[in-house]
Design a protein around this motif. Structure first.
Motif, PDB file in Angstrom:
ATOM      1  N   GLN A 358       0.832  -1.210   0.000  1.00 22.58           N
ATOM      2  CA  GLN A 358       0.000   0.000   0.000  1.00 22.58           C
ATOM      3  C   GLN A 358       0.868   1.262   0.000  1.00 22.58           C
ATOM      4  O   GLN A 358       1.874   1.316   0.699  1.00 22.58           O
ATOM      5  N   PRO A 359       0.465   2.280  -0.768  1.00 24.16           N
ATOM      6  CA  PRO A 359       1.216   3.531  -0.710  1.00 24.16           C
ATOM      7  C   PRO A 359       0.958   4.248   0.610  1.00 24.16           C
ATOM      8  O   PRO A 359      -0.099   4.070   1.215  1.00 24.16           O
ATOM      9  N   ARG A 360       1.922   4.997   1.101  1.00 26.61           N
ATOM     10  CA  ARG A 360       1.683   5.881   2.250  1.00 26.61           C
ATOM     11  C   ARG A 360       2.510   7.150   2.032  1.00 26.61           C
ATOM     12  O   ARG A 360       3.526   7.373   2.664  1.00 26.61           O
ATOM     13  N   SER A 361       2.031   7.931   1.064  1.00 23.95           N
ATOM     14  CA  SER A 361       2.808   9.075   0.613  1.00 23.95           C
ATOM     15  C   SER A 361       3.089  10.063   1.730  1.00 23.95           C
ATOM     16  O   SER A 361       2.209  10.464   2.463  1.00 23.95           O
ATOM     17  N   MET A 362       4.359  10.433   1.848  1.00 23.52           N
ATOM     18  CA  MET A 362       4.752  11.448   2.825  1.00 23.52           C
ATOM     19  C   MET A 362       4.728  12.825   2.187  1.00 23.52           C
ATOM     20  O   MET A 362       4.933  13.823   2.835  1.00 23.52           O
ATOM     21  N   LEU A 363       4.497  12.860   0.864  1.00 24.93           N
ATOM     22  CA  LEU A 363       4.659  14.116   0.142  1.00 24.93           C
ATOM     23  C   LEU A 363       3.428  15.000   0.236  1.00 24.93           C
ATOM     24  O   LEU A 363       3.521  16.216   0.149  1.00 24.93           O
ATOM     25  N   ILE A 364       2.256  14.361   0.407  1.00 27.60           N
ATOM     26  CA  ILE A 364       1.001  15.114   0.404  1.00 27.60           C
ATOM     27  C   ILE A 364       1.024  16.190   1.491  1.00 27.60           C
ATOM     28  O   ILE A 364       1.203  15.901   2.663  1.00 27.60           O
ATOM     29  N   ILE A 365       0.853  17.427   1.061  1.00 23.60           N
ATOM     30  CA  ILE A 365       0.971  18.544   2.004  1.00 23.60           C
ATOM     31  C   ILE A 365      -0.365  18.787   2.692  1.00 23.60           C
ATOM     32  O   ILE A 365      -0.423  19.286   3.811  1.00 23.60           O
ATOM     33  N   ASP A 366      -1.450  18.393   2.038  1.00 24.00           N
ATOM     34  CA  ASP A 366      -2.776  18.403   2.661  1.00 24.00           C
ATOM     35  C   ASP A 366      -3.666  17.473   1.846  1.00 24.00           C
ATOM     36  O   ASP A 366      -3.609  17.467   0.615  1.00 24.00           O
ATOM     37  N   LYS A 367      -4.467  16.682   2.530  1.00 28.75           N
ATOM     38  CA  LYS A 367      -5.310  15.725   1.799  1.00 28.75           C
ATOM     39  C   LYS A 367      -6.344  16.448   0.946  1.00 28.75           C
ATOM     40  O   LYS A 367      -6.755  15.957  -0.095  1.00 28.75           O
ATOM     41  N   ASP A 368      -6.767  17.613   1.403  1.00 29.27           N
ATOM     42  CA  ASP A 368      -7.716  18.437   0.658  1.00 29.27           C
ATOM     43  C   ASP A 368      -6.948  19.193  -0.427  1.00 29.27           C
ATOM     44  O   ASP A 368      -6.118  20.058  -0.127  1.00 29.27           O
ATOM     45  N   THR A 369      -7.213  18.865  -1.675  1.00 30.59           N
ATOM     46  CA  THR A 369      -6.449  19.425  -2.784  1.00 30.59           C
ATOM     47  C   THR A 369      -6.510  20.957  -2.808  1.00 30.59           C
ATOM     48  O   THR A 369      -5.508  21.624  -3.088  1.00 30.59           O
ATOM     49  N   ASN A 370      -7.672  21.482  -2.468  1.00 31.88           N
ATOM     50  CA  ASN A 370      -7.836  22.929  -2.405  1.00 31.88           C
ATOM     51  C   ASN A 370      -6.874  23.571  -1.411  1.00 31.88           C
ATOM     52  O   ASN A 370      -6.125  24.498  -1.735  1.00 31.88           O
ATOM     53  N   LYS A 371      -6.884  23.025  -0.196  1.00 33.16           N
ATOM     54  CA  LYS A 371      -5.986  23.534   0.851  1.00 33.16           C
ATOM     55  C   LYS A 371      -4.534  23.291   0.464  1.00 33.16           C
ATOM     56  O   LYS A 371      -3.670  24.134   0.691  1.00 33.16           O
ATOM     57  N   ALA A 372      -4.278  22.126  -0.113  1.00 35.30           N
ATOM     58  CA  ALA A 372      -2.906  21.780  -0.491  1.00 35.30           C
ATOM     59  C   ALA A 372      -2.360  22.791  -1.498  1.00 35.30           C
ATOM     60  O   ALA A 372      -1.212  23.231  -1.385  1.00 35.30           O
ATOM     61  N   LEU A 373      -3.198  23.165  -2.450  1.00 37.10           N
ATOM     62  CA  LEU A 373      -2.756  24.132  -3.462  1.00 37.10           C
ATOM     63  C   LEU A 373      -2.415  25.472  -2.838  1.00 37.10           C
ATOM     64  O   LEU A 373      -1.382  26.071  -3.149  1.00 37.10           O
ATOM     65  N   SER A 374      -3.270  25.935  -1.913  1.00 37.42           N
ATOM     66  CA  SER A 374      -2.948  27.244  -1.326  1.00 37.42           C
ATOM     67  C   SER A 374      -1.730  27.143  -0.407  1.00 37.42           C
ATOM     68  O   SER A 374      -0.934  28.082  -0.309  1.00 37.42           O
ATOM     69  N   LYS A 375      -1.560  25.992   0.233  1.00 34.54           N
ATOM     70  CA  LYS A 375      -0.335  25.810   1.037  1.00 34.54           C
ATOM     71  C   LYS A 375       0.905  25.854   0.140  1.00 34.54           C
ATOM     72  O   LYS A 375       1.926  26.442   0.488  1.00 34.54           O
ATOM     73  N   LEU A 376       0.807  25.212  -1.024  1.00 39.15           N
ATOM     74  CA  LEU A 376       1.946  25.199  -1.947  1.00 39.15           C
ATOM     75  C   LEU A 376       2.247  26.597  -2.492  1.00 39.15           C
ATOM     76  O   LEU A 376       3.410  26.970  -2.670  1.00 39.15           O
ATOM     77  N   GLU A 377       1.185  27.342  -2.754  1.00 41.36           N
ATOM     78  CA  GLU A 377       1.371  28.737  -3.194  1.00 41.36           C
ATOM     79  C   GLU A 377       2.160  29.493  -2.137  1.00 41.36           C
ATOM     80  O   GLU A 377       3.077  30.258  -2.431  1.00 41.36           O
ATOM     81  N   ARG A 378       1.779  29.257  -0.888  1.00 43.30           N
ATOM     82  CA  ARG A 378       2.437  29.913   0.250  1.00 43.30           C
ATOM     83  C   ARG A 378       3.911  29.477   0.347  1.00 43.30           C
ATOM     84  O   ARG A 378       4.784  30.295   0.613  1.00 43.30           O
ATOM     85  N   VAL A 379       4.168  28.203   0.103  1.00 46.62           N
ATOM     86  CA  VAL A 379       5.551  27.706   0.125  1.00 46.62           C
ATOM     87  C   VAL A 379       6.378  28.459  -0.918  1.00 46.62           C
ATOM     88  O   VAL A 379       7.486  28.933  -0.639  1.00 46.62           O
TER      89      VAL A 379
ATOM     90  N   THR B  64      -5.374  24.204 -10.911  1.00 49.87           N
ATOM     91  CA  THR B  64      -6.453  24.507  -9.963  1.00 49.87           C
ATOM     92  C   THR B  64      -6.862  23.172  -9.357  1.00 49.87           C
ATOM     93  O   THR B  64      -6.424  22.115  -9.836  1.00 49.87           O
ATOM     94  N   PRO B  65      -7.677  23.184  -8.308  1.00 52.99           N
ATOM     95  CA  PRO B  65      -8.079  21.891  -7.733  1.00 52.99           C
ATOM     96  C   PRO B  65      -8.808  21.002  -8.750  1.00 52.99           C
ATOM     97  O   PRO B  65      -8.811  19.790  -8.617  1.00 52.99           O
ATOM     98  N   GLU B  66      -9.403  21.596  -9.774  1.00 52.29           N
ATOM     99  CA  GLU B  66     -10.196  20.813 -10.725  1.00 52.29           C
ATOM    100  C   GLU B  66      -9.368  20.285 -11.897  1.00 52.29           C
ATOM    101  O   GLU B  66      -9.568  19.179 -12.365  1.00 52.29           O
ATOM    102  N   LYS B  67      -8.455  21.139 -12.409  1.00 53.91           N
ATOM    103  CA  LYS B  67      -7.765  20.719 -13.630  1.00 53.91           C
ATOM    104  C   LYS B  67      -6.374  21.335 -13.753  1.00 53.91           C
ATOM    105  O   LYS B  67      -6.051  22.326 -13.098  1.00 53.91           O
ATOM    106  N   ILE B  68      -5.593  20.714 -14.618  1.00 53.81           N
ATOM    107  CA  ILE B  68      -4.293  21.283 -14.969  1.00 53.81           C
ATOM    108  C   ILE B  68      -4.346  21.655 -16.454  1.00 53.81           C
ATOM    109  O   ILE B  68      -4.739  20.847 -17.290  1.00 53.81           O
ATOM    110  N   SER B  69      -4.036  22.931 -16.745  1.00 49.10           N
ATOM    111  CA  SER B  69      -4.035  23.404 -18.131  1.00 49.10           C
ATOM    112  C   SER B  69      -2.595  23.706 -18.525  1.00 49.10           C
ATOM    113  O   SER B  69      -1.889  24.407 -17.805  1.00 49.10           O
TER     114      SER B  69
END
Lengths: 466, 137
Positions: A358-379, B64-69
């Protein structure tokens, strides 16, 4: 997923650790931080490769092992030793003497792990011929690599061959054999003599099986001195009743680099050393590697002879093991013998499969993709301010890891010594507070005079010796 | 999130940089590894295309959370017949490029296969712009 689920064989001895950065900067999964002058290991990132153990200047990274006396809880005390053990001793000491010494130390049964490779090489070839699983097939041999794939390359878990390694095969066989001989199961204790930490973690918290078939682990460096002592004090140690191991000569080389690859048809690659493994797996994951059938990957340079618990230099050990394999080939041609393990093929077929890893990724910064994206923007924003020199003075291995720790709220921007200096100059940070931050990361002692530090004038003991 | 990468014609040694970086981002934001793989393969092919055919190019990515362009634009010879170029095995790669193990005529078909939307605009003598989208959920 909680960190408690993962058993690790590597622990930091807080008494000895003085909070240097050697382990932190060498860790391939960036699993180490320094806090209050001590190294801490993030359990969910650690793969038990042992790189930290290798570089620690004060031997503060310790490898746990079972109490040797615990072998005497069993009437049949089986030691499974790896072929690398025989590469630790000078050629004047024979395999038979080593076996005799292990018996002298209290084991009733001594069996070479690589007997299992005779069975496994056939089983793996059949598995690959049947086109089971995903190509390229990745060997399940090295537990540090299996863990590396789980945490860092989760898309490749299905490429791992679902077969137990020779160690487990040897254990499954030996237990069955003793039970067939009429020994009560509770009287059987199967121990493994390990050359590395990853194998300990594999026994204590196995991947792809519910429980290990091994009852305990003894470290190779611990047993080495004891074997040597037995042989030196009994030069004529009786080897008359001891049988020469009956494994195939190629199996003696199984744990060396190319040991698996040499046994298979098709296009096979052998990779050793953990940073090489990471570089290769990145490319494999990107589909940048031309088609390959099978990949052997081991975390240590020169594979198992490079394991952290070996005593002998890895290149010398490799040479001895190769010579032994060659001599064994000649021996077998004039003394044809059967490997008794092969008579248990049906039992092994039923008991040596692994469940999917089974995978157990340590890389995921947040399970919620939305939150993860804004965290990455912040990084990325934080990286504009951090100097990018990866000095480690913040107690994390790189500017990037500090930025991620800040976003995860386990570190602060002022942990960066460059930011702090600038803040002091601009008078947005007081001198006292700056001192307190340094103390929080490195402890108070690192700012005191200490003539017993490694290299200091009263450092009169070799830190590598206990 | 916006990311941008430059790709140089002929620089095969660095082809794969953009796809590797994008892979890191997608891994961190908890995207299904199977989707990541498709994106990475498509982008890598696009990078190699620039190396093999164009003088210079640029990769712009929006996540974006939905897609990559992804937009991959290059200054290069352009594609005279896009329909032909989309056929598996059709290749205009030079013998030198083929010798390096590229140019099997699988680039564009492979990009098509691994993306949810693909648009190619090309002007002969000027260059090519490739846009593709992968949905992330």
């Amino acid at each position: 997923m909680s960190a408690e689920q993962f058993h690790h064989a590597l622990k930091v001895n807080l008494e000895k650790c003085y909070g240097c950065t050697h382990c932190m900067s060498v860790c391939p999964t960036e699993a180490i931080r320094v806090r209050e002058g001590k190294a801490i290991i993030y359990e969910h990132k650690c793969i038990d490769c042992g790189m930290c153990y290798r570089v620690c200047p004060v031997k503060a990274i310790e490898v746990e092992q079972d109490d040797f006396k615990s072998i005497f809880n069993y009437q049949r005390r089986v030691i499974l030793y790896p072929s690398v053990l025989t590469g630790q001793f000078s050629p004047e000491i024979s395999t038979l003497q080593i076996i005799a010494a292990l018996k002298h130390l209290g084991f009733t049964d001594v069996f070479e792990v690589e007997h299992g490779a005779d069975y496994l090489s056939q089983a793996m070839q059949e598995y690959m011929n049947k086109n089971s699983g995903n190509k390229p097939y990745i060997s399940s041999f090295c537990p540090a690599i299996v863990r590396l794939i789980q945490v860092k390359f989760p898309s490749l878990v299905d490429n791992i061959i679902q077969f137990k390694p020779p160690l487990d095969i040897a254990a499954v066989y030996y237990r069955k054999r003793l039970i067939d001989e009429g020994v009560a199961p509770e009287q059987i204790g199967i121990f493994y003599l390990t050359p590395c930490a990853a194998k300990i973690a594999a026994v204590k918290s196995p991947v792809g099986e519910d429980h290990s078939s091994i009852d305990g682990v003894i470290n190779l460096d611990f047993i080495y001195n004891r074997i040597l002592k037995v042989i030196k004090s009994n030069p004529g140690i009786d080897t008359s009743g001891i049988q020469v191991p009956t494994l195939r000569h190629q199996s003696i080389r199984w744990a060396l680099t190319n040991g698996e690859v040499d046994r298979f048809e098709g296009r096979c690659l052998a990779i050793d050393e953990v940073h090489n493994a990471i570089e290769f797996l990145e490319k494999l994951e990107n589909d940048e590697i031309p088609p390959v059938d099978f990949i052997e990957i081991r975390a240590c340079d020169e594979s198992c002879p490079g394991g952290i618990l070996n005593v002998e230099n890895r290149f010398i050990a490799v040479d001895r093991i190769k010579k032994r394999a060659k001599a064994h080939k000649d021996y077998l041609s004039s003394n044809p013998t059967e490997n008794p393990l092969m008579q248990y093929k049906t039992h092994l077929d039923e008991n040596c499969n692994l469940k999917p890893v089974q995978p157990r990724s340590m890389l995921i910064i947040d399970k919620d993709t939305n939150k993860a994206l804004s965290k990455l923007e912040r990084v990325r924003e934080l990286m504009c301010y951090l100097p990018g020199v990866d000095c480690g003075m913040c107690g994390t291995p790189s500017c990037r890891s500090l930025a991620e720790d800040i976003v995860q709220k386990v570190a602060k921007l002022s942990d960066c010594v460059f930011i702090r200096t600038k803040m002091q100059k601009e008078k947005t940070l007081g001198n006292n507070l700056s001192y307190e931050i340094t103390k929080k990361i490195w402890g108070e002692k690192c700012m005191d005079k200490d003539c017993h530090r490694p290299g200091a004038k009263h450092n009169n003991h070799n830190a590598k010796e206990d | 999130m916006q990311l941008e990468f430059k790709v140089m014609g002929g620089d095969f040694a660095n082809a794969g940089y953009a796809s590797s970086e994008i892979k890191k981002v997608l891994k961190q934001i908890n995207i299904d590894p199977k989707i990541i793989k498709k994106v990475v393969v498509a982008l890598y092919e696009a990078e190699v295309n620039i190396c093999a055919h164009a003088y210079a190019g640029k990769v712009s990515v929006e996540i974006t959370p939905e897609k990559i362009s992804v937009e991959v634009s290059d200054k290069g010879p352009g594609i005279p017949d896009i329909e032909l170029a989309m056929q598996e095995g059709f290749s205009t790669a030079s013998p030198a490029v083929r010798e390096m193990g590229f140019g099997a005529g699988m680039g564009l078909p492979n990009i098509k296969k691994n993306t949810d939307f693909l648009d190619i605009q090309s002007t002969v003598g000027k260059g090519t712009t490739l846009k593709f989208i992968n949905y992330l959920t």
